[in-house]
Enzyme design. Structure first.
Site, PDB file in Angstrom:
ATOM      1  NE  ARG A   1      -2.511   0.435   3.039  1.00 55.65           N
ATOM      2  CZ  ARG A   1      -4.366   0.605   3.252  1.00 55.65           C
ATOM      3  NH1 ARG A   1      -5.136  -0.419   4.026  1.00 55.65           N
ATOM      4  NH2 ARG A   1      -4.122   1.296   4.256  1.00 55.65           N
TER       5      ARG A   1
ATOM      6  CB  ALA B   1       4.675  -0.789   0.961  1.00 52.64           C
ATOM      7  CG  HIS B   2       3.427   1.341  -3.740  1.00 52.29           C
ATOM      8  ND1 HIS B   2       2.184   0.256  -3.374  1.00 52.29           N
ATOM      9  CD2 HIS B   2       3.292   0.910  -5.589  1.00 52.29           C
ATOM     10  CE1 HIS B   2       1.974  -0.463  -4.401  1.00 52.29           C
ATOM     11  NE2 HIS B   2       2.432   0.052  -4.953  1.00 52.29           N
ATOM     12  CE  LYS B   3       7.112   9.823   1.685  1.00 56.35           C
ATOM     13  NZ  LYS B   3       8.486   9.865   2.097  1.00 56.35           N
TER      14      LYS B   3
ATOM     15  CE1 TYR C   1       8.429   7.009  -7.881  1.00 46.98           C
ATOM     16  CE2 TYR C   1       9.162   8.883  -6.351  1.00 46.98           C
ATOM     17  CZ  TYR C   1       8.498   8.826  -7.798  1.00 46.98           C
ATOM     18  OH  TYR C   1       8.543   9.888  -8.756  1.00 46.98           O
TER      19      TYR C   1
END
Length: 186
Positions: free
Chosen positions: A33, A36-38, A41
Protein backbone atom coordinates in the site's frame (compact mmCIF):
# COMPACT_ATOMS: atom_id res chain seq x y z
CA UNK A 1 -14.95 -13.90 -20.79
CA UNK A 2 -13.46 -15.85 -17.87
CA UNK A 3 -9.71 -16.44 -17.96
CA UNK A 4 -7.73 -18.56 -15.52
CA UNK A 5 -4.12 -17.42 -15.21
CA UNK A 6 -1.05 -18.51 -13.27
CA UNK A 7 1.00 -15.67 -11.77
CA UNK A 8 3.62 -14.38 -12.23
CA UNK A 9 2.72 -13.60 -15.85
CA UNK A 10 4.79 -12.79 -18.91
CA UNK A 11 3.93 -9.95 -21.27
CA UNK A 12 2.58 -12.38 -23.86
CA UNK A 13 0.14 -13.78 -21.26
CA UNK A 14 -1.32 -10.31 -20.78
CA UNK A 15 -1.71 -9.43 -24.45
CA UNK A 16 -4.91 -11.47 -24.78
CA UNK A 17 -6.64 -9.80 -21.86
CA UNK A 18 -9.25 -7.17 -22.67
CA UNK A 19 -10.98 -4.60 -20.51
CA UNK A 20 -14.05 -6.31 -19.09
CA UNK A 21 -12.57 -9.82 -18.92
CA UNK A 22 -13.03 -11.71 -15.67
CA UNK A 23 -9.78 -13.29 -14.50
CA UNK A 24 -8.92 -15.77 -11.78
CA UNK A 25 -5.31 -15.66 -10.59
CA UNK A 26 -3.49 -18.61 -9.09
CA UNK A 27 0.10 -18.45 -7.87
CA UNK A 28 2.19 -15.82 -6.12
CA UNK A 29 1.36 -12.12 -5.82
CA UNK A 30 2.51 -9.41 -3.41
CA UNK A 31 0.74 -6.82 -1.30
CA UNK A 32 1.78 -3.21 -0.88
CA UNK A 33 0.00 0.00 0.00
CA UNK A 34 0.94 3.66 0.27
CA UNK A 35 3.77 3.53 2.79
CA UNK A 36 5.42 0.48 1.22
CA UNK A 37 5.16 2.05 -2.23
CA UNK A 38 6.83 5.20 -0.95
CA UNK A 39 9.74 3.20 0.48
CA UNK A 40 10.17 1.12 -2.66
CA UNK A 41 10.03 4.24 -4.84
CA UNK A 42 12.63 6.07 -2.75
CA UNK A 43 14.89 2.99 -2.74
CA UNK A 44 14.67 2.60 -6.50
CA UNK A 45 15.42 6.30 -7.06
CA UNK A 46 18.48 5.93 -4.80
CA UNK A 47 19.64 2.93 -6.86
CA UNK A 48 19.00 0.51 -4.00
CA UNK A 49 17.41 -2.94 -4.07
CA UNK A 50 13.82 -3.43 -3.03
CA UNK A 51 12.51 -6.44 -1.07
CA UNK A 52 10.55 -8.06 -3.88
CA UNK A 53 11.12 -8.99 -7.50
CA UNK A 54 9.00 -6.74 -9.71
CA UNK A 55 9.61 -8.51 -13.02
CA UNK A 56 6.37 -10.12 -14.26
CA UNK A 57 4.71 -9.85 -10.84
CA UNK A 58 1.44 -8.42 -9.54
CA UNK A 59 0.89 -6.14 -6.56
CA UNK A 60 -2.44 -6.26 -4.74
CA UNK A 61 -3.19 -2.92 -3.06
CA UNK A 62 -4.14 -4.54 0.21
CA UNK A 63 -3.74 -3.94 3.90
CA UNK A 64 -5.47 -6.95 5.44
CA UNK A 65 -7.12 -7.03 8.80
CA UNK A 66 -5.59 -9.35 11.41
CA UNK A 67 -6.27 -13.03 10.83
CA UNK A 68 -8.66 -14.81 13.13
CA UNK A 69 -7.37 -17.94 14.85
CA UNK A 70 -6.98 -20.71 12.28
CA UNK A 71 -7.21 -18.31 9.32
CA UNK A 72 -4.38 -17.41 6.91
CA UNK A 73 -5.31 -13.73 6.67
CA UNK A 74 -8.05 -11.36 7.72
CA UNK A 75 -10.36 -9.47 5.42
CA UNK A 76 -8.53 -8.84 2.14
CA UNK A 77 -10.43 -6.10 0.32
CA UNK A 78 -8.71 -3.74 -2.13
CA UNK A 79 -7.41 -0.27 -1.34
CA UNK A 80 -8.11 2.74 -3.56
CA UNK A 81 -5.52 2.51 -6.31
CA UNK A 82 -5.08 6.20 -7.07
CA UNK A 83 -3.16 6.52 -3.80
CA UNK A 84 -0.29 4.62 -5.49
CA UNK A 85 -0.39 6.56 -8.78
CA UNK A 86 2.68 8.68 -8.01
CA UNK A 87 4.82 5.54 -7.62
CA UNK A 88 3.31 3.23 -10.22
CA UNK A 89 5.03 4.34 -13.48
CA UNK A 90 8.49 3.66 -12.01
CA UNK A 91 7.43 0.23 -10.73
CA UNK A 92 5.98 -0.63 -14.14
CA UNK A 93 9.20 0.53 -15.81
CA UNK A 94 11.07 -1.90 -13.51
CA UNK A 95 9.00 -4.87 -14.69
CA UNK A 96 5.75 -4.93 -12.69
CA UNK A 97 3.06 -6.43 -14.92
CA UNK A 98 -0.12 -6.02 -12.95
CA UNK A 99 -1.90 -4.24 -10.16
CA UNK A 100 -5.07 -5.17 -8.31
CA UNK A 101 -7.09 -2.52 -6.52
CA UNK A 102 -10.20 -0.42 -6.95
CA UNK A 103 -11.02 2.88 -8.58
CA UNK A 104 -9.69 4.99 -11.41
CA UNK A 105 -6.05 5.54 -12.36
CA UNK A 106 -4.31 8.70 -13.55
CA UNK A 107 -3.46 9.27 -17.19
CA UNK A 108 0.24 8.86 -16.34
CA UNK A 109 -0.48 5.37 -14.97
CA UNK A 110 -2.61 4.45 -17.99
CA UNK A 111 0.16 5.62 -20.33
CA UNK A 112 2.69 3.57 -18.36
CA UNK A 113 0.45 0.49 -18.47
CA UNK A 114 0.39 0.74 -22.28
CA UNK A 115 4.12 1.49 -22.54
CA UNK A 116 5.00 -1.51 -20.36
CA UNK A 117 2.28 -3.87 -21.65
CA UNK A 118 0.81 -4.36 -18.19
CA UNK A 119 -2.77 -4.57 -16.82
CA UNK A 120 -4.84 -3.13 -14.00
CA UNK A 121 -7.44 -5.35 -12.35
CA UNK A 122 -10.20 -4.41 -9.96
CA UNK A 123 -11.12 -6.57 -7.02
CA UNK A 124 -14.60 -6.24 -5.61
CA UNK A 125 -14.62 -3.62 -2.85
CA UNK A 126 -16.65 -4.69 0.16
CA UNK A 127 -15.98 -8.37 -0.49
CA UNK A 128 -12.77 -8.63 1.56
CA UNK A 129 -13.97 -11.52 3.69
CA UNK A 130 -14.81 -13.54 0.57
CA UNK A 131 -11.57 -12.59 -1.21
CA UNK A 132 -9.55 -13.75 1.79
CA UNK A 133 -10.78 -17.31 1.14
CA UNK A 134 -8.71 -17.30 -2.09
CA UNK A 135 -5.52 -16.60 -0.13
CA UNK A 136 -3.93 -19.88 0.89
CA UNK A 137 -0.65 -18.54 2.35
CA UNK A 138 0.48 -15.10 3.53
CA UNK A 139 3.94 -14.14 4.72
CA UNK A 140 5.31 -10.71 5.65
CA UNK A 141 8.54 -10.34 3.65
CA UNK A 142 9.45 -6.67 4.26
CA UNK A 143 8.69 -3.48 6.16
CA UNK A 144 7.20 -5.28 9.14
CA UNK A 145 7.28 -1.95 11.00
CA UNK A 146 4.44 -0.77 8.73
CA UNK A 147 2.00 -3.23 10.28
CA UNK A 148 -0.91 -3.86 7.94
CA UNK A 149 0.97 -2.00 5.18
CA UNK A 150 3.96 -4.37 5.28
CA UNK A 151 4.78 -6.17 2.06
CA UNK A 152 3.37 -9.69 2.01
CA UNK A 153 3.88 -12.57 -0.38
CA UNK A 154 0.58 -14.33 -1.00
CA UNK A 155 -0.17 -17.68 -2.53
CA UNK A 156 -3.60 -17.35 -4.11
CA UNK A 157 -6.02 -19.76 -5.77
CA UNK A 158 -8.56 -18.39 -8.20
CA UNK A 159 -8.43 -14.84 -6.85
CA UNK A 160 -11.09 -13.05 -8.92
CA UNK A 161 -10.62 -9.74 -10.66
CA UNK A 162 -11.92 -7.74 -13.59
CA UNK A 163 -9.60 -6.27 -16.20
CA UNK A 164 -10.20 -2.53 -15.94
CA UNK A 165 -7.27 -1.28 -18.05
CA UNK A 166 -5.74 -3.67 -20.55
CA UNK A 167 -2.30 -3.54 -22.13
CA UNK A 168 -3.67 -1.44 -25.01
CA UNK A 169 -5.11 1.20 -22.69
CA UNK A 170 -8.75 0.21 -23.07
CA UNK A 171 -10.45 1.38 -19.89
CA UNK A 172 -13.60 -0.40 -18.71
CA UNK A 173 -14.62 2.56 -16.53
CA UNK A 174 -14.80 4.73 -19.66
CA UNK A 175 -16.28 2.19 -22.07
CA UNK A 176 -18.92 1.01 -19.59
CA UNK A 177 -20.03 4.60 -18.96
CA UNK A 178 -20.26 5.26 -22.72
CA UNK A 179 -22.18 2.02 -23.28
CA UNK A 180 -24.62 3.00 -20.54
CA UNK A 181 -25.14 6.49 -22.00
CA UNK A 182 -25.81 4.96 -25.43
CA UNK A 183 -28.33 2.55 -23.90
CA UNK A 184 -30.29 5.52 -22.50
CA UNK A 185 -30.67 7.02 -25.97
CA UNK A 186 -32.35 3.94 -27.43
Amino acid sequence: MNKYLTVPLKEEDLMGLRAGDFVFLTGTIYTARDAAHKRMYESLLAGEEIPMELQDNFIYYLGPTPARPGEVIGSAGPTTSSRMDKYTPLLLDKGLKGMIGKGKRSQAVIDSIVKNKAVYLAAIGGAGALLSKCIKEAEVIAYDDLGTEAIRRLRVENLPGIVIIDSEGNNLYETAAEDFKRSLNV
